[in-house]
Design an enzyme around this catalytic site. Structure first.
Site, PDB file in Angstrom:
ATOM      1  N   GLY A   1       0.810  -1.232   0.000  1.00 52.79           N
ATOM      2  CA  GLY A   1       0.000   0.000   0.000  1.00 52.79           C
ATOM      3  C   GLY A   1       0.836   1.271   0.000  1.00 52.79           C
TER       4      GLY A   1
ATOM      5  CB  SER B   1      -0.542   4.250  -4.061  1.00 55.62           C
ATOM      6  OG  SER B   1      -1.673   3.939  -3.267  1.00 55.62           O
TER       7      SER B   1
ATOM      8  CB  SER C   1      -4.778   0.332  14.505  1.00 56.95           C
ATOM      9  OG  SER C   1      -5.765   1.112  15.142  1.00 56.95           O
TER      10      SER C   1
ATOM     11  CE1 TYR D   1      -7.919  -0.861  10.250  1.00 53.00           C
ATOM     12  CE2 TYR D   1      -8.227  -0.093  12.497  1.00 53.00           C
ATOM     13  CZ  TYR D   1      -7.524  -0.071  11.305  1.00 53.00           C
ATOM     14  OH  TYR D   1      -6.419   0.741  11.173  1.00 53.00           O
TER      15      TYR D   1
ATOM     16  CB  ALA E   1      -8.042  -7.584  11.044  1.00 48.81           C
TER      17      ALA E   1
HETATM   18  N1  LIG Z   1      -4.857   6.764   9.384  1.00 52.98           N
HETATM   19  C1  LIG Z   1      -4.874   6.440  10.681  1.00 52.98           C
HETATM   20  O1  LIG Z   1      -5.292   7.217  11.553  1.00 52.98           O
HETATM   21  C2  LIG Z   1      -4.331   5.097  11.130  1.00 52.98           C
HETATM   22  C3  LIG Z   1      -4.224   4.865  12.498  1.00 52.98           C
HETATM   23  C4  LIG Z   1      -3.703   3.654  12.943  1.00 52.98           C
HETATM   24  C5  LIG Z   1      -3.283   2.717  12.018  1.00 52.98           C
HETATM   25  N2  LIG Z   1      -3.416   2.969  10.677  1.00 52.98           N
HETATM   26  C6  LIG Z   1      -2.915   1.942   9.742  1.00 52.98           C
HETATM   27  O2  LIG Z   1      -1.879   2.523   8.965  1.00 52.98           O
HETATM   28  C7  LIG Z   1      -1.816   1.877   7.694  1.00 52.98           C
HETATM   29  C8  LIG Z   1      -1.814   2.919   6.582  1.00 52.98           C
HETATM   30  O3  LIG Z   1      -3.039   3.641   6.676  1.00 52.98           O
HETATM   31  P1  LIG Z   1      -3.321   4.976   5.830  1.00 52.98           P
HETATM   32  O4  LIG Z   1      -4.149   5.817   6.738  1.00 52.98           O
HETATM   33  O5  LIG Z   1      -2.054   5.492   5.258  1.00 52.98           O
HETATM   34  O6  LIG Z   1      -4.287   4.366   4.696  1.00 52.98           O
HETATM   35  P2  LIG Z   1      -4.695   4.931   3.243  1.00 52.98           P
HETATM   36  O7  LIG Z   1      -4.286   6.342   3.088  1.00 52.98           O
HETATM   37  O8  LIG Z   1      -6.117   4.561   3.066  1.00 52.98           O
HETATM   38  O9  LIG Z   1      -3.785   4.033   2.242  1.00 52.98           O
HETATM   39  C9  LIG Z   1      -4.020   2.653   2.144  1.00 52.98           C
HETATM   40  C10 LIG Z   1      -3.080   2.033   1.110  1.00 52.98           C
HETATM   41  O10 LIG Z   1      -3.422   0.630   0.992  1.00 52.98           O
HETATM   42  C11 LIG Z   1      -3.769   0.331  -0.369  1.00 52.98           C
HETATM   43  N3  LIG Z   1      -4.846  -0.661  -0.421  1.00 52.98           N
HETATM   44  C12 LIG Z   1      -6.076  -0.575   0.137  1.00 52.98           C
HETATM   45  N4  LIG Z   1      -6.814  -1.642  -0.203  1.00 52.98           N
HETATM   46  C13 LIG Z   1      -6.035  -2.429  -0.987  1.00 52.98           C
HETATM   47  C14 LIG Z   1      -6.224  -3.655  -1.661  1.00 52.98           C
HETATM   48  N5  LIG Z   1      -7.398  -4.326  -1.618  1.00 52.98           N
HETATM   49  N6  LIG Z   1      -5.191  -4.194  -2.360  1.00 52.98           N
HETATM   50  C15 LIG Z   1      -4.001  -3.545  -2.435  1.00 52.98           C
HETATM   51  N7  LIG Z   1      -3.759  -2.370  -1.823  1.00 52.98           N
HETATM   52  C16 LIG Z   1      -4.761  -1.809  -1.125  1.00 52.98           C
HETATM   53  C17 LIG Z   1      -4.237   1.673  -0.967  1.00 52.98           C
HETATM   54  O11 LIG Z   1      -4.120   1.718  -2.389  1.00 52.98           O
HETATM   55  P3  LIG Z   1      -5.384   1.370  -3.391  1.00 52.98           P
HETATM   56  O12 LIG Z   1      -6.615   1.940  -2.754  1.00 52.98           O
HETATM   57  O13 LIG Z   1      -5.021   1.977  -4.719  1.00 52.98           O
HETATM   58  O14 LIG Z   1      -5.436  -0.121  -3.482  1.00 52.98           O
HETATM   59  C18 LIG Z   1      -3.241   2.625  -0.291  1.00 52.98           C
HETATM   60  O15 LIG Z   1      -2.006   2.595  -0.966  1.00 52.98           O
HETATM   61  C19 LIG Z   1      -3.004   0.909   7.642  1.00 52.98           C
HETATM   62  O16 LIG Z   1      -2.581  -0.394   7.995  1.00 52.98           O
HETATM   63  C20 LIG Z   1      -3.932   1.446   8.723  1.00 52.98           C
HETATM   64  O17 LIG Z   1      -4.771   0.441   9.245  1.00 52.98           O
HETATM   65  C21 LIG Z   1      -3.923   4.128  10.198  1.00 52.98           C
END
Ligand SMILES: NC(=O)c1ccc[n+]([C@@H]2O[C@H](COP(=O)([O-])OP(=O)(O)OC[C@H]3O[C@@H](n4cnc5c(N)ncnc54)[C@H](OP(=O)(O)O)[C@@H]3O)[C@@H](O)[C@H]2O)c1
Length: 247
Positions: free
Chosen positions: A15, A17, A142, A155, A158
């Site tokens: 992920g 991107s 998380s 979530y 997982a």
């Molecule tokens: N944001 C928060 O507050 C937060 C807090 C705690 C933990 N986290 C964790 O941190 C990590 C990153 O989160 P983020 O907030 O940066 O998320 P994000 O901005 O939504 O980015 C998610 C990434 O995963 C890819 N992805 C999603 N579904 C996919 C699929 N089916 N197949 C392949 N790639 C997929 C997306 O690309 P595509 O959509 O193009 O596939 C994107 O590159 C995650 O594990 C999240 O659970 C986030």
């Protein structure tokens, strides 16, 4: 005789991107890593990295919900770069909804994206690391894995599963020279959290002892530390990065 040139290290970031994954890709490329990443869709950021790092950046369109997709991706990485030194399990999906009314397809998607697919990706990468006799796995968990919150049960299950996997793998893979850790962030801004209302942001901020929200850069620093030789004797541990909200 000229001194031996250190072989570039290869990192797999799921992920990469956008959001945290994008920041991790940028940082690792800057630090001289070869970086392989996947997402379903490419974007301007991905195209730019392909142009500016033609030999050290690999992106492949991969939907981790498809059975076997992450294994195919790892085969491509192994074929192109020959080894995998670091896996960052970053890709994740969050749909909020109450457990009692959530459709079973949605529960299944959350468990597949946040647990089953990263487990399979970890297995494929760990097999590759075992051949080299060293490696590091860092999973982005998380605080939902360690504290209860409404609307995120599947979530949270997982993410807690990934933390359990990491502790057991640390024992199983330590003798093979592979360290396994997790980072456990609180809220940070990204597309995943774009729907969180201003009122909820303020509430999180108020409940956070350090009085503010976290940044992706702060999570990147923790991941880079755990992946580095400075953390050579750390495995099976989880580093919480949440300004103290869970303490
Ligand atoms: N944001 C928060 O507050 C937060 C807090 C705690 C933990 N986290 C964790 O941190 C990590 C990153 O989160 P983020 O907030 O940066 O998320 P994000 O901005 O939504 O980015 C998610 C990434 O995963 C890819 N992805 C999603 N579904 C996919 C699929 N089916 N197949 C392949 N790639 C997929 C997306 O690309 P595509 O959509 O193009 O596939 C994107 O590159 C995650 O594990 C999240 O659970 C986030």
């Amino acid at each position: 005789m000229s001194p031996a040139v250190a072989q570039p290290r290869t990192a797999v970031v799921s992920g990469g991107s956008r959001g945290l994954g994008r920041k991790l890709v940028e940082r690792l490329l800057t630090d001289g890593w070869r970086v392989a990443t996947f997402s379903r869709d490419a974007n301007e950021f991905i195209e730019k990295q392909r142009e500016s790092h033609p030999d050290t950046f690999l992106w492949q369109s991969t939907d981790m919900l498809e059975p076997g997709a992450t294994r195919t991706f790892v085969e491509t990485v192994d074929a192109q770069f020959g080894r995998i030194d670091l896996l960052i399990n970053n890709a994740g999906v969050l749909h909020q909804g109450l457990f009692l009314t959530m459709a079973s397809a949605e529960v299944r998607e959350l468990l597949t994206a946040n647990l089953l697919a990263p487990v399979e990706l970890t297995q494929a990468c760990a097999r590759s690391m075992t051949r080299a006799g060293e490696g590091v796995v860092v999973t982005v968990s998380s605080i939902n894995a360690i504290r209860g919150y409404r609307g995120v049960a599947a979530y949270a299950a997982a993410k807690a599963g990934m933390e359990g996997l990491s502790r057991s793998l640390a024992r199983e893979l330590g003798p093979a020279g592979i360290r396994v850790c997790t980072v456990t962030p609180g809220f940070f801004d990204s597309e995943m959290t774009a729907g969180v209302t201003g009122q909820n942001r303020q509430r999180i901020q108020r409940r956070t002892p350090l009085g503010r929200l976290g940044t992706t850069e702060e999570v990147v620093e923790a991941v880079v530390f755990l992946a580095s030789p400075a953390a050579a004797f750390i495995t099976g541990q989880s580093l919480v990065i949440d300004g103290g909200i869970s303490c």
